[in-house]
Design an enzyme around this catalytic site. Sequence first.
Site, PDB file in Angstrom:
ATOM      1  N   HIS A   1     -18.484 -59.495 -16.336  1.00  0.00           N
ATOM      2  CA  HIS A   1     -18.094 -58.918 -17.624  1.00  0.00           C
ATOM      3  C   HIS A   1     -16.577 -58.746 -17.641  1.00  0.00           C
ATOM      4  O   HIS A   1     -15.978 -58.426 -16.623  1.00  0.00           O
ATOM      5  CB  HIS A   1     -18.766 -57.555 -17.828  1.00  0.00           C
ATOM      6  CG  HIS A   1     -18.790 -57.136 -19.253  1.00  0.00           C
ATOM      7  ND1 HIS A   1     -17.736 -56.507 -19.863  1.00  0.00           N
ATOM      8  CD2 HIS A   1     -19.740 -57.296 -20.214  1.00  0.00           C
ATOM      9  CE1 HIS A   1     -18.033 -56.264 -21.140  1.00  0.00           C
ATOM     10  NE2 HIS A   1     -19.240 -56.743 -21.374  1.00  0.00           N
TER      11      HIS A   1
ATOM     12  N   ASP B   1     -27.055 -59.155 -20.869  1.00  0.00           N
ATOM     13  CA  ASP B   1     -27.852 -60.358 -21.159  1.00  0.00           C
ATOM     14  C   ASP B   1     -28.794 -60.742 -20.039  1.00  0.00           C
ATOM     15  O   ASP B   1     -29.628 -61.638 -20.217  1.00  0.00           O
ATOM     16  CB  ASP B   1     -26.895 -61.531 -21.440  1.00  0.00           C
ATOM     17  CG  ASP B   1     -26.108 -61.285 -22.714  1.00  0.00           C
ATOM     18  OD1 ASP B   1     -24.860 -61.278 -22.656  1.00  0.00           O
ATOM     19  OD2 ASP B   1     -26.747 -61.037 -23.742  1.00  0.00           O
TER      20      ASP B   1
HETATM   21  C1  SDX Z   1     -21.305 -60.365 -23.364  1.00  0.00           C
HETATM   22  O1  SDX Z   1     -16.944 -58.261 -24.090  1.00  0.00           O
HETATM   23  C2  SDX Z   1     -18.089 -57.776 -24.270  1.00  0.00           C
HETATM   24  O2  SDX Z   1     -18.278 -56.585 -24.425  1.00  0.00           O
HETATM   25  C3  SDX Z   1     -19.210 -58.781 -24.327  1.00  0.00           C
HETATM   26  C4  SDX Z   1     -20.600 -58.196 -24.394  1.00  0.00           C
HETATM   27  C5  SDX Z   1     -20.822 -57.463 -25.686  1.00  0.00           C
HETATM   28  O3  SDX Z   1     -21.668 -56.556 -25.709  1.00  0.00           O
HETATM   29  O4  SDX Z   1     -20.240 -57.871 -26.688  1.00  0.00           O
HETATM   30  O5  SDX Z   1     -20.793 -57.295 -23.321  1.00  0.00           O
HETATM   31  C6  SDX Z   1     -21.654 -59.287 -24.316  1.00  0.00           C
HETATM   32  O6  SDX Z   1     -20.692 -61.320 -23.755  1.00  0.00           O
HETATM   33  C7  SDX Z   1     -21.664 -60.198 -21.909  1.00  0.00           C
HETATM   34  C8  SDX Z   1     -21.195 -61.404 -21.055  1.00  0.00           C
HETATM   35  C9  SDX Z   1     -22.231 -62.517 -21.218  1.00  0.00           C
HETATM   36  N1  SDX Z   1     -21.749 -63.747 -20.529  1.00  0.00           N
HETATM   37  C10 SDX Z   1     -22.301 -64.204 -19.417  1.00  0.00           C
HETATM   38  O7  SDX Z   1     -23.179 -63.621 -18.793  1.00  0.00           O
HETATM   39  C11 SDX Z   1     -21.745 -65.553 -18.953  1.00  0.00           C
HETATM   40  C12 SDX Z   1     -21.446 -65.491 -17.469  1.00  0.00           C
HETATM   41  N2  SDX Z   1     -20.319 -64.565 -17.254  1.00  0.00           N
HETATM   42  C13 SDX Z   1     -19.009 -65.173 -17.097  1.00  0.00           C
HETATM   43  O8  SDX Z   1     -18.759 -66.261 -17.912  1.00  0.00           O
HETATM   44  C14 SDX Z   1     -17.908 -64.140 -16.981  1.00  0.00           C
HETATM   45  O9  SDX Z   1     -18.341 -63.162 -16.128  1.00  0.00           O
HETATM   46  C15 SDX Z   1     -17.358 -63.491 -18.227  1.00  0.00           C
HETATM   47  C16 SDX Z   1     -16.784 -64.473 -19.149  1.00  0.00           C
HETATM   48  C17 SDX Z   1     -18.397 -62.690 -18.915  1.00  0.00           C
HETATM   49  C18 SDX Z   1     -16.274 -62.520 -17.790  1.00  0.00           C
HETATM   50  O10 SDX Z   1     -15.324 -63.217 -17.100  1.00  0.00           O
HETATM   51  P1  SDX Z   1     -14.121 -62.407 -16.400  1.00  0.00           P
HETATM   52  O11 SDX Z   1     -14.445 -61.013 -16.087  1.00  0.00           O
HETATM   53  O12 SDX Z   1     -12.901 -62.671 -17.209  1.00  0.00           O
HETATM   54  O13 SDX Z   1     -14.041 -63.044 -15.028  1.00  0.00           O
HETATM   55  P2  SDX Z   1     -13.227 -64.316 -14.724  1.00  0.00           P
HETATM   56  O14 SDX Z   1     -13.680 -65.394 -15.677  1.00  0.00           O
HETATM   57  O15 SDX Z   1     -11.779 -63.963 -14.689  1.00  0.00           O
HETATM   58  O16 SDX Z   1     -13.792 -64.610 -13.286  1.00  0.00           O
HETATM   59  C19 SDX Z   1     -13.366 -63.807 -12.163  1.00  0.00           C
HETATM   60  C20 SDX Z   1     -13.980 -64.512 -10.985  1.00  0.00           C
HETATM   61  C21 SDX Z   1     -13.756 -66.019 -11.027  1.00  0.00           C
HETATM   62  O17 SDX Z   1     -13.805 -66.478  -9.717  1.00  0.00           O
HETATM   63  P3  SDX Z   1     -12.381 -66.752  -8.933  1.00  0.00           P
HETATM   64  O18 SDX Z   1     -11.573 -67.688  -9.841  1.00  0.00           O
HETATM   65  O19 SDX Z   1     -11.720 -65.396  -8.784  1.00  0.00           O
HETATM   66  O20 SDX Z   1     -12.764 -67.394  -7.637  1.00  0.00           O
HETATM   67  O21 SDX Z   1     -15.405 -64.330 -11.030  1.00  0.00           O
HETATM   68  C22 SDX Z   1     -16.029 -65.586 -11.197  1.00  0.00           C
HETATM   69  C23 SDX Z   1     -14.981 -66.544 -11.722  1.00  0.00           C
HETATM   70  O22 SDX Z   1     -15.282 -67.881 -11.364  1.00  0.00           O
HETATM   71  N3  SDX Z   1     -17.120 -65.373 -12.137  1.00  0.00           N
HETATM   72  C24 SDX Z   1     -18.334 -65.855 -11.982  1.00  0.00           C
HETATM   73  C25 SDX Z   1     -19.072 -65.380 -13.066  1.00  0.00           C
HETATM   74  N4  SDX Z   1     -18.293 -64.621 -13.839  1.00  0.00           N
HETATM   75  C26 SDX Z   1     -17.061 -64.622 -13.261  1.00  0.00           C
HETATM   76  N5  SDX Z   1     -18.860 -66.652 -11.011  1.00  0.00           N
HETATM   77  C27 SDX Z   1     -20.172 -66.964 -11.175  1.00  0.00           C
HETATM   78  N6  SDX Z   1     -20.952 -66.532 -12.206  1.00  0.00           N
HETATM   79  C28 SDX Z   1     -20.430 -65.745 -13.148  1.00  0.00           C
HETATM   80  N7  SDX Z   1     -21.193 -65.319 -14.157  1.00  0.00           N
END
Ligand code: SDX
Length: 393
Positions: free
Chosen positions: A271, A328
Amino acid sequence: TTGRVALDIGFVNTAACTSAITYIDGDAGILRYRGYPIDQLAGKASFVEVSYLLIYGELPTADQLAEFDSRLRRHTLLHEDLKQFFRGFPRDAHPMPVLSSAVSALSTFYQDSLDPFDERQVEISTLRLLAKLPTIAAYAYKKSVGQPFLYPDNSLGLTENFLRMTFGFPAEPYEVDPDLAAALDMLFVLHADHEQNCSTSTVRLVGSSQANLFASISAGINALFGPLHGGANQSVLEMLESIQREGGDIPSFVKRVKNKEPGVKLMGFGHRVYKNYDPRAAIVKQTADTVLDKLGGDNELLDLARQLEEIALSDDYFVERKLYPNVDFYTGLIYRAMGFPTRMFTVLFALGRLPGWIAQWREMINDPATKIGRPRQVYTGATERSFVPLSER
Ligand code: SDX
């Protein structure tokens, strides 16, 4: 720092805007609507009650709630011409673009209530949207399964009416299961608002141009459709089903995630704000058992989800990155058990988020200080250079 961009020494900490609606503490895993903790509202206050709280700022008295509820019930019907609108979509259209198109089209049917600065017009548009989106969502589903549309039955509340229009048939009576309605109503409460997430910021940004409420909400629906945002609940189910198809081999799936295989993420985890357990996910997880037992859901997929969560939460890769289940991760399993096809999951998210979008749009219109201003950029392109005529290129 009047809610535009707060520049902190050493790094840019962008606060898009100020708002008095929802408070999140991402590190502590706290979520409050107008000061009320989410776990005190979920399962205790109805979705219509929480919609009132978010939009008007206070929990309604019994009379206020009764009056609000009866006003909503008078606006559930769609204009007969708008019903024709659905016939134009292909049978296999995803319901989310149908939803955003129909909401945008509402502004053509209510041209007398589009002025964002006329309180009476904003109020009637608010009621029309809250009351009609469930009807539009039900019709988008009926269109996808080639079944006739049911008119709303205004003796029913908002969530019950939606379930009846979605799963009922003209040929036979449909009794809404009260446990099903209560579970869905609570899930709507959990989704009702969430500070400046992607879709809410979209609603604010579009509304800041003084676009009408319908156009702003339609833009929010499109933003929510993204798989990294509202579309994640659909992707979680698709992820669990693919693990199940490959024999339930969770360790090898987790390995693929950690190897960052293109397109392989642990959907429903992580998140932008919560670096702790999403409080909504904890509530959904608690009810998943009861709801699936009651509705006869796919407990094998639920077990798979639980094992996946257990493995992830004990794996340094996820712990170091503060990746926890978000709202989710479990919701799709419950929606599936309720009988919704996967493509309707994000539509259910939109139904829940609607009062939050409306509340945030109204706050922005009423208080320009809470506007998301025109974002600026750091320019990284070419420095100034002279034009070269085509004959010399
Ligand atoms: C919602 O904003 C809100 O409030 C949204 C929401 C709402 O109520 O409106 O809460 C609803 O959208 C919830 C999120 C739903 N999405 C998912 O579940 C999709 C999977 N999640 C990711 O895409 C991700 O976690 C995000 C986009 C939600 C958040 O990304 P961040 O916090 O910006 O993290 P990042 O992209 O900067 O990643 C940090 C690290 C990275 O690794 P490194 O580059 O440091 O090695 O964490 C990894 C990312 O690759 N990472 C994941 C991951 N999420 C982040 N690795 C594997 N699986 C994941 N889901």
